[in-house]
Design an enzyme around this catalytic site. Sequence first.
Site, PDB file in Angstrom:
ATOM      1  N   ARG A  79       0.863  -1.184   0.000  1.00 12.81           N
ATOM      2  CA  ARG A  79       0.000   0.000   0.000  1.00 12.81           C
ATOM      3  C   ARG A  79       0.895   1.227   0.000  1.00 12.81           C
ATOM      4  NH1 ARG A  79      -3.861   2.347   4.925  1.00 12.81           N
ATOM      5  NH2 ARG A  79      -2.020   3.604   5.357  1.00 12.81           N
TER       6      ARG A  79
ATOM      7  N   GLU B  56      -4.211  -7.201   5.400  1.00 13.59           N
ATOM      8  CA  GLU B  56      -3.354  -6.068   5.749  1.00 13.59           C
ATOM      9  C   GLU B  56      -2.383  -6.482   6.862  1.00 13.59           C
ATOM     10  OE1 GLU B  56      -5.474  -2.640   7.217  1.00 13.59           O
ATOM     11  OE2 GLU B  56      -3.774  -1.298   6.869  1.00 13.59           O
TER      12      GLU B  56
ATOM     13  N   HIS C 233      -9.095   6.765   2.223  1.00 16.64           N
ATOM     14  CA  HIS C 233      -9.551   7.120   3.551  1.00 16.64           C
ATOM     15  C   HIS C 233     -10.746   8.046   3.551  1.00 16.64           C
ATOM     16  CE1 HIS C 233      -8.741   6.392   7.651  1.00 16.64           C
ATOM     17  NE2 HIS C 233      -7.882   5.520   7.203  1.00 16.64           N
TER      18      HIS C 233
ATOM     19  N   TYR D 117      -3.060  11.705   5.199  1.00 17.91           N
ATOM     20  CA  TYR D 117      -3.397  10.577   6.043  1.00 17.91           C
ATOM     21  C   TYR D 117      -2.509   9.388   5.705  1.00 17.91           C
ATOM     22  CZ  TYR D 117      -5.783   7.373   8.944  1.00 17.91           C
ATOM     23  OH  TYR D 117      -6.038   6.471   9.932  1.00 17.91           O
TER      24      TYR D 117
ATOM     25  N   GLU E 136      -8.829   1.745  -1.800  1.00 19.29           N
ATOM     26  CA  GLU E 136      -9.595   1.506  -0.569  1.00 19.29           C
ATOM     27  C   GLU E 136     -10.348   2.756  -0.113  1.00 19.29           C
ATOM     28  OE1 GLU E 136      -7.096   0.215   2.660  1.00 19.29           O
ATOM     29  OE2 GLU E 136      -8.546   0.863   4.141  1.00 19.29           O
TER      30      GLU E 136
ATOM     31  N   ASP F 205      -5.033   3.747  -0.084  1.00 16.19           N
ATOM     32  CA  ASP F 205      -6.162   4.016   0.814  1.00 16.19           C
ATOM     33  C   ASP F 205      -6.529   5.497   0.705  1.00 16.19           C
ATOM     34  OD1 ASP F 205      -7.997   4.102   2.845  1.00 16.19           O
ATOM     35  OD2 ASP F 205      -6.713   3.147   4.352  1.00 16.19           O
TER      36      ASP F 205
ATOM     37  N   ARG G 264     -13.562  -5.321   3.865  1.00 12.16           N
ATOM     38  CA  ARG G 264     -12.462  -4.962   4.760  1.00 12.16           C
ATOM     39  C   ARG G 264     -12.777  -5.214   6.226  1.00 12.16           C
ATOM     40  NH1 ARG G 264      -7.709  -3.754   4.632  1.00 12.16           N
ATOM     41  NH2 ARG G 264      -7.725  -1.716   5.616  1.00 12.16           N
TER      42      ARG G 264
ATOM     43  N   TRP H 168     -12.435  12.039   7.255  1.00 14.36           N
ATOM     44  CA  TRP H 168     -11.043  11.639   7.383  1.00 14.36           C
ATOM     45  C   TRP H 168     -10.984  10.180   6.998  1.00 14.36           C
ATOM     46  CZ3 TRP H 168      -9.531   7.565  10.282  1.00 14.36           C
ATOM     47  CH2 TRP H 168     -10.457   7.094  11.223  1.00 14.36           C
TER      48      TRP H 168
ATOM     49  N   GLU I  35     -13.620  -1.029   6.478  1.00 13.11           N
ATOM     50  CA  GLU I  35     -12.908  -1.194   7.752  1.00 13.11           C
ATOM     51  C   GLU I  35     -13.674  -0.553   8.900  1.00 13.11           C
ATOM     52  OE1 GLU I  35      -9.108   0.639   6.831  1.00 13.11           O
ATOM     53  OE2 GLU I  35      -9.601   2.355   8.066  1.00 13.11           O
TER      54      GLU I  35
HETATM   55  O1  EZ4 Z   1      -7.192   4.369   9.705  1.00 10.05           O
HETATM   56  O2  EZ4 Z   1      -6.502   1.575  11.735  1.00 10.05           O
HETATM   57  O3  EZ4 Z   1      -6.338   0.711   6.130  1.00 10.05           O
HETATM   58  N1  EZ4 Z   1      -5.981   1.082   7.190  1.00 10.05           N
HETATM   59  C1  EZ4 Z   1      -6.348   2.212   7.769  1.00 10.05           C
HETATM   60  C2  EZ4 Z   1      -5.885   2.455   9.171  1.00 10.05           C
HETATM   61  C3  EZ4 Z   1      -7.015   3.027   9.991  1.00 10.05           C
HETATM   62  C4  EZ4 Z   1      -6.809   2.878  11.452  1.00 10.05           C
HETATM   63  C5  EZ4 Z   1      -8.057   3.330  12.188  1.00 10.05           C
HETATM   64  O4  EZ4 Z   1      -8.064   2.903  13.473  1.00 10.05           O
HETATM   65  O5  EZ4 Z   1      -7.063   2.983   7.181  1.00 10.05           O
HETATM   66  O6  EZ4 Z   1      -4.789   3.320   9.199  1.00 10.05           O
HETATM   67 CO    CO Z   2      -8.037   2.005   5.571  1.00  6.05          CO
END
Ligand code: EZ4
Ligand code: CO
Length: 402
Positions: A147, A339, A212, A159, A236, A210, A283, A402, A262
């Site tokens: 990743r 992961e 996010h 992030y 992701e 990701d 996820r 976020w 997730e």
């Molecule tokens: O933001 O585990 O894909 N992984 C992520 C992680 C999550 C944290 C949140 O608790 O996006 O970094």
């Molecule tokens: Co994530």
Amino acid sequence: MRITGAKVIVCCPSRNFVTLKIETESGVYGLGDATLNGRELAVVAFLEEHCIPALIGRDARNIEDIWHYFYRGVYWRRGPVNMAALSAIDVALWDIKGKVLNTPVYNLLGGRSRERALVYAHATGDTLESALGSVARAVENGYRAIRVQAAVPGSADAYGVEKGKGPYEPAKRGLAHEESWDTPAYLRFLPQLFARVRKEFGPSVHLLHDVHHRCTPIEAARLAKELEPYHLWWLEDPVAGELQEGLRLIRRHSTTPIAIGEVFNTIYDYTTLLTEQLIDFVRMPPAHGGGITHLLKVAALASVYHIKTGFHGATDISPVGAAAALHVDHAINNFGIQEHMPHQPLVGTVFDVGYRFDSGDMYLDERPGLGVDIDEVEAEKYPYQPASLPVARLRDGTLWHW
Ligand code: EZ4
Ligand code: CO
């Protein structure tokens, strides 16, 4: 086999973990991961005040019935706090069952579908060049799936990128710190980043990214489309997943595979996404998605639609939660990837684990149950430390996903 007691162990060997320990009259105990990053003590209170008193005296063998007791019986169903607690109860009961039957949990889930589970590493950089260096180190360490996250030029924050020295950790001590976010700059930068990574590392390494939840559906559609030439394993959380319909827009425009969930906690968060084939990977991990019992149902529904798993496995999933994910990974047919964000060495002084990394894969040994134990004396040396995940604001100050 009656449940005679249960306790919640909170510790912070480099980061917070919440562990549920369920004890039975036979002397066998089981462990479950109840860690909910940044909201740990809410789950502790829920377990201690509401769940443990109702667990005592129940027959630990009846996992399915206990699952439904706590799912249906709370009246206030779903939600991350509730489901993290139920996940821990469920995983601890599978651990007990495995230990009592003297067999690894995956054997109780249909046995092995594979000898090892493919994992992906995190590569991050505060510049494009340092991200390339991070990818190179992951390749050297044997990872075949990586990743890649990098700070966007001109933006102070990104992030998934560590600004200071030391390993990346999503939660920071204290209250949530506020980050800035510039979507147009991000959308311009990402295709450049992946063009460079592909050029340097060739076609065979699996690349992931990701988002996010930081794009709107049409922004995510553009990003997924523009990343197509670099053949990502997945993109992701391109959008906030609670708007399931948003994924239709991305699908309409792009063949980049999508992973989501997730932050989900039940199968109902996924129904539109699965039945309309709007995503490619689920996820939600056993630690947050109702434990092994519920995850098996999610994986089964996903498999009907040719969708695979790729469970969340960041550092806030404890070694107990990581083991639970790995047992499912080894057992189900539609496993995709796992992961892998290694814990700090200090975590190994508190938790003893029966899984190991080798050449880009994770292996489970033959220990009964989950194969993880906790040293409660060591755990006590590392008391809880409040920590939070960040929030993001757009350049004009608007609070953003976020
Ligand atoms: O933001 O585990 O894909 N992984 C992520 C992680 C999550 C944290 C949140 O608790 O996006 O970094
Ligand atoms: Co994530």
